[in-house]
Design an enzyme around this catalytic site. Sequence first.
Site, PDB file in Angstrom:
ATOM      1  NE  ARG A 127     -41.161 -21.304 -56.063  1.00  0.00           N
ATOM      2  CZ  ARG A 127     -40.660 -21.971 -57.088  1.00  0.00           C
ATOM      3  NH1 ARG A 127     -39.383 -22.101 -57.239  1.00  0.00           N
ATOM      4  NH2 ARG A 127     -41.478 -22.778 -57.794  1.00  0.00           N
ATOM      5  NE  ARG A 157     -41.853 -31.258 -46.692  1.00  0.00           N
ATOM      6  CZ  ARG A 157     -41.216 -31.625 -47.665  1.00  0.00           C
ATOM      7  NH1 ARG A 157     -40.076 -32.111 -47.889  1.00  0.00           N
ATOM      8  NH2 ARG A 157     -41.735 -31.338 -48.978  1.00  0.00           N
ATOM      9  CE1 TYR A 217     -39.183 -21.432 -63.153  1.00  0.00           C
ATOM     10  CE2 TYR A 217     -40.541 -21.768 -61.112  1.00  0.00           C
ATOM     11  CZ  TYR A 217     -39.410 -22.349 -61.966  1.00  0.00           C
ATOM     12  OH  TYR A 217     -39.130 -23.452 -61.824  1.00  0.00           O
ATOM     13  CG  ASP A 248     -43.717 -25.081 -60.495  1.00  0.00           C
ATOM     14  OD1 ASP A 248     -42.571 -24.817 -60.766  1.00  0.00           O
ATOM     15  OD2 ASP A 248     -44.192 -24.763 -59.329  1.00  0.00           O
TER      16      ASP A 248
END
Length: 367
Positions: free
Chosen positions: A172, A176, A348, A350
Amino acid sequence: MKQYDYLIVGAGLFGAVFAHEAKKAGKKCLVIDKRDHIAGNIYTEAVEGINVHRYGAHIFHTNNKAVWQYVNQFAEFNRYTNSPVANYHGQIYNLPFNMNTFNKMWGVVTPAEAKAKIEEQKAAAGITDPQNLEEQAISLVGTDIYEKLIKGYTGKQWGRPCTELPAFIIKRLPVRFTYDDNYFNALYQGIPNGGYTAMVEKMLADTEVHLNVDYLADKAALDALAEKVVYTGPVDAYFGYRLGALQYRSVRFETEVLDTDNYQGNAVVNYTDAETPYTRIIEHKHFEFGTQPKTVISREYSAEWKKGDEPYYPVNDEKNGALYAQYKALADAEPGVIFGGRLGEYKYYDMDKVIEVALDVAAKELA
């Protein structure tokens, strides 16, 4: 006749969203929490005029427009963008891994050069089918970045070597090949002006809340108050750990006020070497672009969880997954109880996902 339609155990995000939706539907709720404050782990408290994230940094980010519109009912969000930096023995690198990182590490300038360097190091390591976190990390970003920016930090965070951690943990992590150092690939992002506690207060407006109440210590009497229970505490604790305790990672915080207006120049600095005992330092004022004369910092130390500690991160390995599946079977069979949130579902989440799931559960329950 019971006094309440719902007893909601936990005044964190899941409980607050459910309570708000239930109140809108004309239901009477009692929210209890064993802590002396609402808002769970997103609790913020004012210190020297700065909203301090007592239980670690929480940065709201989502691609879900409905969730974004939902939270904006309760708070106005600023334009904070999460761009943490890594400190490796005094060398500073951009996170997430991007062209700034690759340029500092190798002197490369173009994406093609960066990709070639990673491929060269991946080939040298002989990794074709990553079996653990170390192999996955090297295949994503090469050996140099793994050794300097991942190995020590991850080892501290999870309390075990990267070779013993599953590969999926690192998947995850954004990589970039642009000069974009925004950590999240999220359309909507920010921090609520005035802190998270004020946001949760608005969610719980006109709902009865009792703090310093330990549900499991007085379960029978509390259950008798309401038709149904919404439980957001640890699922294994609810069942008295009868199948054994699930594993978590815990975090210890050392927070101090410093007589300077700017300690580290960024909200989040990760210390990625193995020798520094803490994983990161949070400088809270930067979340809201503060100009106060003093500053507040928190050093974070990762630790193995034991009963009595605050559980933060579920250890989602095969052993714990199998144990949770057994607890989930018990939870599904428990009459009149809805299990929700990070601890209730041993997952988990967010913040945006907690809200999304809570809204979904509430919609089904209250339909």
